[in-house]
Design a protein around this motif. Structure first.
Motif, PDB file in Angstrom:
ATOM      1  N   VAL A 150       0.819  -1.225   0.000  1.00 12.04           N
ATOM      2  CA  VAL A 150       0.000   0.000   0.000  1.00 12.04           C
ATOM      3  C   VAL A 150       0.851   1.272   0.000  1.00 12.04           C
ATOM      4  O   VAL A 150       0.689   2.166  -0.842  1.00 12.04           O
ATOM      5  N   GLY A 193       4.195   1.806  -0.418  1.00 18.13           N
ATOM      6  CA  GLY A 193       5.200   1.936  -1.471  1.00 18.13           C
ATOM      7  C   GLY A 193       4.585   2.392  -2.787  1.00 18.13           C
ATOM      8  O   GLY A 193       5.067   3.340  -3.420  1.00 18.13           O
ATOM      9  N   THR A 220       8.292 -10.051  -4.407  1.00 15.28           N
ATOM     10  CA  THR A 220       7.431 -10.901  -5.227  1.00 15.28           C
ATOM     11  C   THR A 220       7.086 -10.151  -6.503  1.00 15.28           C
ATOM     12  O   THR A 220       6.447  -9.091  -6.450  1.00 15.28           O
ATOM     13  N   ARG A 264       3.565  -8.760  -7.631  1.00 15.24           N
ATOM     14  CA  ARG A 264       3.088  -7.474  -7.092  1.00 15.24           C
ATOM     15  C   ARG A 264       3.602  -6.319  -7.961  1.00 15.24           C
ATOM     16  O   ARG A 264       2.907  -5.338  -8.195  1.00 15.24           O
ATOM     17  N   LEU A 312      10.117   0.542   1.673  1.00 10.55           N
ATOM     18  CA  LEU A 312       8.832   0.612   2.377  1.00 10.55           C
ATOM     19  C   LEU A 312       8.310  -0.809   2.540  1.00 10.55           C
ATOM     20  O   LEU A 312       7.412  -1.252   1.805  1.00 10.55           O
ATOM     21  N   ALA A 354      11.972  -8.206   7.539  1.00  9.99           N
ATOM     22  CA  ALA A 354      11.899  -7.854   6.112  1.00  9.99           C
ATOM     23  C   ALA A 354      12.868  -6.709   5.804  1.00  9.99           C
ATOM     24  O   ALA A 354      13.618  -6.771   4.818  1.00  9.99           O
ATOM     25  N   ALA A 391      16.387  -8.005   5.874  1.00  9.74           N
ATOM     26  CA  ALA A 391      16.698  -8.831   4.694  1.00  9.74           C
ATOM     27  C   ALA A 391      17.002  -7.945   3.495  1.00  9.74           C
ATOM     28  O   ALA A 391      17.959  -8.193   2.746  1.00  9.74           O
ATOM     29  N   ASN A 413       8.038   1.477   9.647  1.00 10.41           N
ATOM     30  CA  ASN A 413       7.920   1.795  11.075  1.00 10.41           C
ATOM     31  C   ASN A 413       8.935   0.996  11.896  1.00 10.41           C
ATOM     32  O   ASN A 413       8.563   0.247  12.799  1.00 10.41           O
ATOM     33  N   LYS A 435       8.498   9.474  14.961  1.00  9.77           N
ATOM     34  CA  LYS A 435       7.342   8.804  14.330  1.00  9.77           C
ATOM     35  C   LYS A 435       6.665   7.867  15.335  1.00  9.77           C
ATOM     36  O   LYS A 435       5.437   7.765  15.388  1.00  9.77           O
TER      37      LYS A 435
HETATM   38  P1  NBP Z   1       3.480  -4.066   4.731  1.00 12.80           P
HETATM   39  O1  NBP Z   1       3.926  -3.583   6.053  1.00 12.80           O
HETATM   40  O2  NBP Z   1       2.291  -4.924   4.640  1.00 12.80           O
HETATM   41  O3  NBP Z   1       4.729  -4.813   4.027  1.00 12.80           O
HETATM   42  C1  NBP Z   1       4.577  -5.440   2.794  1.00 12.80           C
HETATM   43  C2  NBP Z   1       5.839  -5.300   1.988  1.00 12.80           C
HETATM   44  O4  NBP Z   1       6.946  -5.911   2.685  1.00 12.80           O
HETATM   45  C3  NBP Z   1       5.717  -6.018   0.666  1.00 12.80           C
HETATM   46  O5  NBP Z   1       6.364  -5.269  -0.329  1.00 12.80           O
HETATM   47  C4  NBP Z   1       6.428  -7.330   0.956  1.00 12.80           C
HETATM   48  O6  NBP Z   1       6.925  -7.978  -0.196  1.00 12.80           O
HETATM   49  C5  NBP Z   1       7.569  -6.844   1.790  1.00 12.80           C
HETATM   50  N1  NBP Z   1       8.285  -7.913   2.496  1.00 12.80           N
HETATM   51  C6  NBP Z   1       7.887  -8.725   3.497  1.00 12.80           C
HETATM   52 BR1  NBP Z   1       6.228  -8.721   4.263  1.00 12.80          BR
HETATM   53  N2  NBP Z   1       8.823  -9.606   3.882  1.00 12.80           N
HETATM   54  C7  NBP Z   1       9.867  -9.351   3.084  1.00 12.80           C
HETATM   55  C8  NBP Z   1      11.158  -9.899   3.001  1.00 12.80           C
HETATM   56  N3  NBP Z   1      11.557 -10.877   3.824  1.00 12.80           N
HETATM   57  N4  NBP Z   1      11.986  -9.411   2.062  1.00 12.80           N
HETATM   58  C9  NBP Z   1      11.585  -8.422   1.249  1.00 12.80           C
HETATM   59  N5  NBP Z   1      10.377  -7.831   1.282  1.00 12.80           N
HETATM   60  C10 NBP Z   1       9.525  -8.287   2.200  1.00 12.80           C
HETATM   61  O7  NBP Z   1       3.270  -2.816   3.725  1.00 12.80           O
HETATM   62  P2  NBP Z   1       2.677  -1.373   3.986  1.00 12.80           P
HETATM   63  O8  NBP Z   1       1.406  -1.419   4.746  1.00 12.80           O
HETATM   64  O9  NBP Z   1       2.710  -0.693   2.665  1.00 12.80           O
HETATM   65  O10 NBP Z   1       3.764  -0.683   4.941  1.00 12.80           O
HETATM   66  C11 NBP Z   1       5.127  -0.522   4.565  1.00 12.80           C
HETATM   67  C12 NBP Z   1       5.893   0.071   5.752  1.00 12.80           C
HETATM   68  O11 NBP Z   1       5.336   1.357   6.056  1.00 12.80           O
HETATM   69  C13 NBP Z   1       5.778  -0.755   7.012  1.00 12.80           C
HETATM   70  O12 NBP Z   1       6.968  -0.698   7.736  1.00 12.80           O
HETATM   71  C14 NBP Z   1       4.664  -0.077   7.793  1.00 12.80           C
HETATM   72  O13 NBP Z   1       4.767  -0.267   9.192  1.00 12.80           O
HETATM   73  C15 NBP Z   1       4.881   1.379   7.413  1.00 12.80           C
HETATM   74  N6  NBP Z   1       3.680   2.213   7.445  1.00 12.80           N
HETATM   75  C16 NBP Z   1       2.482   1.730   7.052  1.00 12.80           C
HETATM   76  C17 NBP Z   1       1.359   2.556   7.076  1.00 12.80           C
HETATM   77  C18 NBP Z   1       0.016   2.069   6.596  1.00 12.80           C
HETATM   78  O14 NBP Z   1      -0.967   2.824   6.752  1.00 12.80           O
HETATM   79  N7  NBP Z   1      -0.086   0.870   6.010  1.00 12.80           N
HETATM   80  C19 NBP Z   1       1.489   3.883   7.517  1.00 12.80           C
HETATM   81  C20 NBP Z   1       2.742   4.342   7.901  1.00 12.80           C
HETATM   82  C21 NBP Z   1       3.831   3.514   7.861  1.00 12.80           C
HETATM   83  P3  NBP Z   1       6.067  -9.138  -0.898  1.00 12.80           P
HETATM   84  O15 NBP Z   1       5.124  -8.440  -1.820  1.00 12.80           O
HETATM   85  O16 NBP Z   1       7.083  -9.915  -1.605  1.00 12.80           O
HETATM   86  O17 NBP Z   1       5.361  -9.915   0.173  1.00 12.80           O
END
Ligand code: NBP
Length: 522
Positions: free
Chosen positions: A32, A34, A54, A57, A96, A102, A105, A125, A223
């Motif tokens: 979301v 990124g 992946t 995506r 992101l 993750a 890595a 975060n 943050k």
């Molecule tokens: P997520 O926090 O759900 O993370 C998903 C992403 O992490 C995907 O691109 C996924 O790749 C990747 N990933 C994972 Br899971 N394990 C991995 C690994 N071992 N190696 C490489 N990539 C890996 O996504 P998000 O909600 O967009 O949030 C991104 C960051 O921003 C987080 O740290 C979150 O805490 C922070 N944040 C989120 C929000 C919000 O409202 N969602 C707000 C502010 C900050 P894949 O596609 O291959 O599984």
């Protein structure tokens, strides 16, 4: 667009881009946040390279890009090597991805591909202390590391988040043009967010909601506390909702109108605005029922509120409202036990509140919400103050309040008042001592006290309202019962005490079981 066509565009883009670095910035992690941050950067004229673990995506994101204005300024890559090769130097790579394993890595995979002077930015975060370690480790290899808070959720990332970067000033100078361009903007006179961004038509005027926060983990720390404050802000609104429901039997529709009215005044904020929207939402396909009444009352959490509260305990900085907001979520999650316990105890019965009394009580709930909010922010900013002292960060609180005014979840008119308080006095130790906030608390405290006592009488749980009031009363008390506490500690553990009639720092011990023996000066 067909899958084959997208595939062939991806391959062509990949080949072309690998010949000559032509991307301004790279982004890893196309969930979301990124995806939306990439489109935001593209709207502002940056050419962006993208990579995701992946590849499926990545492909689905390129389908989205195909229908977005400027989407052709995104280059997608299947391998990290080609992704990195596509970046102009010094390279800027934004991550992101999920915090923790993750992020680690990705860092380990990217590190061998980077050169001295490149900048790696973690926009997730991450726990701030991890960021401190990573910044140190990467600096030793000549790579800049920035831990940047990104707040505002999906829409913020797309049209302007609040951005809280920490790291070296040299690294910030390289990232600044991008971060300033994509951040939310506020009117520099009023501090009100400038709304109305559209895909391909970003807001470019106004003050950007980003600033250099401080060294190493300072950005992620700020943050984290921002999120801790967000926990309390949300909990306080929920308690106001619960009180109006239980004490005044108001319907969601009626409360929606009330919150909408509050949003016109000093409580104006994103969270109040969305609450008004949420409360008027009917269940899909069943117009007779409100959706909020059909959502299970069991809250989740991801950890930043807990981390903030843990840090407050570590630093000895009272953030009781924040901790109560975290515990309130924990208690809500114990749904089955609560249902069992609810059958054992009756609610105290109070006479119904009607007519003019009802209007007065609604106004008192508004005042309780505002006073509690002041205390929650006072606790959050005091916590950042303690952290700044402990970890050697030179935090500028007026600038921090400024960048919270737009883009982020806690954006609120009230933050302009906090900005002004710290602009008047940059070493203000507690917001409660600022004349504006002192005045507001004096004017509104009677409503706050009335609401909290009524809640206690009626058996309605409002832990954050109560914790905030207890903090306020403790903070404004010249005398607390800690004299007795020190005596108890000295009695059973010889922990010593100070005396009111001796200089601070001088310790005394009494042989309590033999009170006729003289006190010892330690
Ligand atoms: P997520 O926090 O759900 O993370 C998903 C992403 O992490 C995907 O691109 C996924 O790749 C990747 N990933 C994972 Br899971 N394990 C991995 C690994 N071992 N190696 C490489 N990539 C890996 O996504 P998000 O909600 O967009 O949030 C991104 C960051 O921003 C987080 O740290 C979150 O805490 C922070 N944040 C989120 C929000 C919000 O409202 N969602 C707000 C502010 C900050 P894949 O596609 O291959 O599984």
């Amino acid at each position: 667009m067909s899958e084959e066509r997208i595939e062939s565009i991806l391959v062509q883009v990949s080949k072309l881009s690998s010949m000559r670095p032509n991307c301004d910035v790279g982004l890893i992690g196309l969930a979301v946040m990124g995806q939306n941050l990439v489109l935001n950067m593209v709207d502002h004229g940056f050419r962006v390279a993208v990579f995701n673990r992946t590849y499926a995506r990545t492909k689905s994101f390129m389908e989205r890009c195909a229908v977005e204005p400027c989407g052709s300024n995104v280059s997608a890559f299947e391998t990290l090597d080609s992704f990195i090769e596509s970046l102009k130097r010094p390279r800027k790579v934004v991550m992101l991805v999920q915090a923790g394993a993750a992020t680690e890595a990705i860092i380990q995979a990217v590190l061998p591909l980077l050169d001295e002077g490149d900048v790696l930015i973690d926009g997730g975060n991450a726990l701030w202390s991890d960021t401190v370690c990573r910044e140190k480790e990467l600096a030793g290899k000549g790579i800049h590391f920035i831990g940047s808070g990104v707040s505002g959720g999906e829409l913020g990332a797309r049209f302007g988040p609040s951005l809280m970067p920490g790291g070296s000033k040299e690294a910030w100078a390289l990232l600044e043009p991008i971060w300033v361009a994509i951040a939310a903007k506020v009117d520099s006179d009023t501090g009100q967010p400038i709304e109305g961004a559209q895909p391909g038509e970003p807001v470019t005027d106004g003050e950007a909601c980003t600033t250099y926060v401080g060294a190493d983990g300072a950005g992620h720390y700020v943050k984290m506390v921002h999120n801790g404050i967000e926990y309390v802000d949300m909990q306080l609104i929920c308690e106001a909702f619960q009180l109006m429901k239980e004490l005044l039997q108001m319907s969601p529709d009626e409360m929606s109108v009330t919150f909408r009215g509050w949003n016109e005044g000093e409580l104006n904020s994103f969270l109040i605005e969305i609450t008004a929207d949420i409360l008027q939402q009917r269940d899909y396909g069943d117009e007779d029922h409100f959706l909020v009444d059909r959502i299970l009352d069991a809250a989740g959490q991801k950890g930043t509120g807990k981390w903030s509260s843990q840090s407050a305990l570590d630093l000895g900085s009272p953030a009781s409202a924040m901790a109560e907001a975290v515990f309130a979520r924990c208690l809500s999650a114990q749904k089955d036990e609560r249902v069992t316990a609810s059958k054992l105890f009756d609610n105290p019965k109070l006479p119904p509140v009607t007519g003019e009394q009802k209007e007065l009580l609604i106004a008192a709930v508004r005042d309780a919400l505002y006073c509690s909010k002041i205390c929650a922010y006072a606790q959050g900013f005091a916590l950042m103050g303690e952290a700044a002292k402990e970890y050697g960060w030179n935090l500028n609180f007026a600038n921090l309040a400024k960048i919270f005014r737009g883009g982020c979840i806690i954006r609120a008119r009230f933050l302009q008042k906090i900005t002004e308080a710290y602009q008047k006095q940059d070493d203000l130790s507690n917001l409660i001592l600022d004349p504006y906030f002192t005045g507001q608390l004096k004017e509104r405290q009677s409503g706050w006290r009335k609401v909290v006592s009524l809640a206690a009488e009626a058996g309605v749980s409002c832990p954050a309202f109560m914790a905030a009031l207890a903090y306020f009363d403790g903070y404004r008390s010249a005398t607390l019962p800690a004299n007795l506490l020190q005596a108890q500690r000295d009695y059973f553990g010889a922990h010593t005490y100070e005396r009111t009639d001796a200089p601070r720092g001088q310790s005394f011990h009494t042989d309590w079981p033999n009170p006729m023996r003289p006190q010892q000066k330690i």
